[in-house]
Design an enzyme around this catalytic site. Sequence first.
Site, PDB file in Angstrom:
ATOM      1  N   GLU A 115      74.889  67.323  36.996  1.00  0.00           N
ATOM      2  CA  GLU A 115      73.824  68.248  37.426  1.00  0.00           C
ATOM      3  C   GLU A 115      74.044  68.741  38.862  1.00  0.00           C
ATOM      4  O   GLU A 115      73.385  69.686  39.296  1.00  0.00           O
ATOM      5  CB  GLU A 115      72.445  67.584  37.261  1.00  0.00           C
ATOM      6  CG  GLU A 115      72.014  66.628  38.373  1.00  0.00           C
ATOM      7  CD  GLU A 115      72.667  65.244  38.274  1.00  0.00           C
ATOM      8  OE1 GLU A 115      73.597  65.070  37.468  1.00  0.00           O
ATOM      9  OE2 GLU A 115      72.244  64.352  39.042  1.00  0.00           O
ATOM     10  N   CYS A 145      74.170  58.190  36.752  1.00  0.00           N
ATOM     11  CA  CYS A 145      74.155  57.342  37.942  1.00  0.00           C
ATOM     12  C   CYS A 145      73.157  56.198  37.764  1.00  0.00           C
ATOM     13  O   CYS A 145      73.372  55.336  36.921  1.00  0.00           O
ATOM     14  CB  CYS A 145      73.893  58.202  39.183  1.00  0.00           C
ATOM     15  SG  CYS A 145      74.385  57.402  40.723  1.00  0.00           S
ATOM     16  N   HIS A 203      77.742  62.938  38.692  1.00  0.00           N
ATOM     17  CA  HIS A 203      76.538  63.779  38.564  1.00  0.00           C
ATOM     18  C   HIS A 203      76.875  65.185  38.065  1.00  0.00           C
ATOM     19  O   HIS A 203      77.096  66.084  38.890  1.00  0.00           O
ATOM     20  CB  HIS A 203      75.874  63.929  39.938  1.00  0.00           C
ATOM     21  CG  HIS A 203      75.183  62.705  40.425  1.00  0.00           C
ATOM     22  ND1 HIS A 203      73.863  62.432  40.140  1.00  0.00           N
ATOM     23  CD2 HIS A 203      75.618  61.676  41.192  1.00  0.00           C
ATOM     24  CE1 HIS A 203      73.513  61.288  40.709  1.00  0.00           C
ATOM     25  NE2 HIS A 203      74.557  60.803  41.351  1.00  0.00           N
TER      26      HIS A 203
END
Lengths: 84, 222
Positions: free
Chosen positions: B196, B86, B194
């Site tokens: 994560e 990002c 993302h």
Amino acid sequence: MKNNEGQIMKATVHIMLKNGVLDPQGEAVRHALGALGFDSVQGVRQGKVIELDLDEGATEADVTAMCEKLLANTVIESYSVEMG
Amino acid sequence: MHAAVIVFPGSNCDRDLAVAFEAAGARVSMVWHKDSSLPQGVDIVGIPGGFSFGDYLRCGAIAANSPICRSVAAHAERGGYALGVCNGFQVLTETGLLPGVLLRNAGLKYICQTVGLKVETSQSVYTEGYNAGDVIDIPIAHHDGNYFADDETIARLQGEGRVAFSYMNNPNGARADIAGILSENRRVLGMMPHPERAADAGHGGTDGQALFRALAGALVKA
């Protein structure tokens, strides 16, 4: 150009998106102007103006280096420098 | 695997990224942007999502010129690994480690949703846990994720198999539906989605786990 004290120089940097790079913000402004009845607007491009106060003796080449390193992203933006 | 996660003022996914690295077995060091060097023995640098320096000037531009980013560039130029997610992707393009730039979303809206991503290549330490053609669900959350590069660059990325992920339904206007790209040596990955945030059952999805596990597996061997 020096001011009255001869200490500070001004430079103005104009930054615009290059032709062919989509400018969604300009496009939104164009829409809004159209909605307000400003029918004559065919296109809007939005850019930035950055004013710099410089030590006496700074050159246009210095400002160009600033543009290349930080102020503009030359992948998508063009810039012009005005001294004084 | 020793991972360094860079923290800028305005980073907000730094701890999430650290947790995902740790869950995959990595030792993680958090590194402040004013530090001028990375800790000894770092295998991979993680550049997290967020709004570094308030997105002033251009997203990632100020962060890309911070002291630590000179070390990150040197690390990558030595053949080190780097993952930018990002805002981290925006920082990597601003440093010049990855080509192109992330523009404002074509629809002008901040978009926060889970999107389908197609894995375009399994030929990298980041994507070898997937098969090319797999479709995975990963969240996006950005205002400036509209990938742009000139025709020649897009053709080169595609020709060299350097598009890592593409959007199934392009949410932001990105050229060629590009969601993530690899560097020429395939060791630097920048991506807007993302992984994560899809790395634990508690997140509601675990499709990002394979990225961190493959990475940890590859870098332990290295």
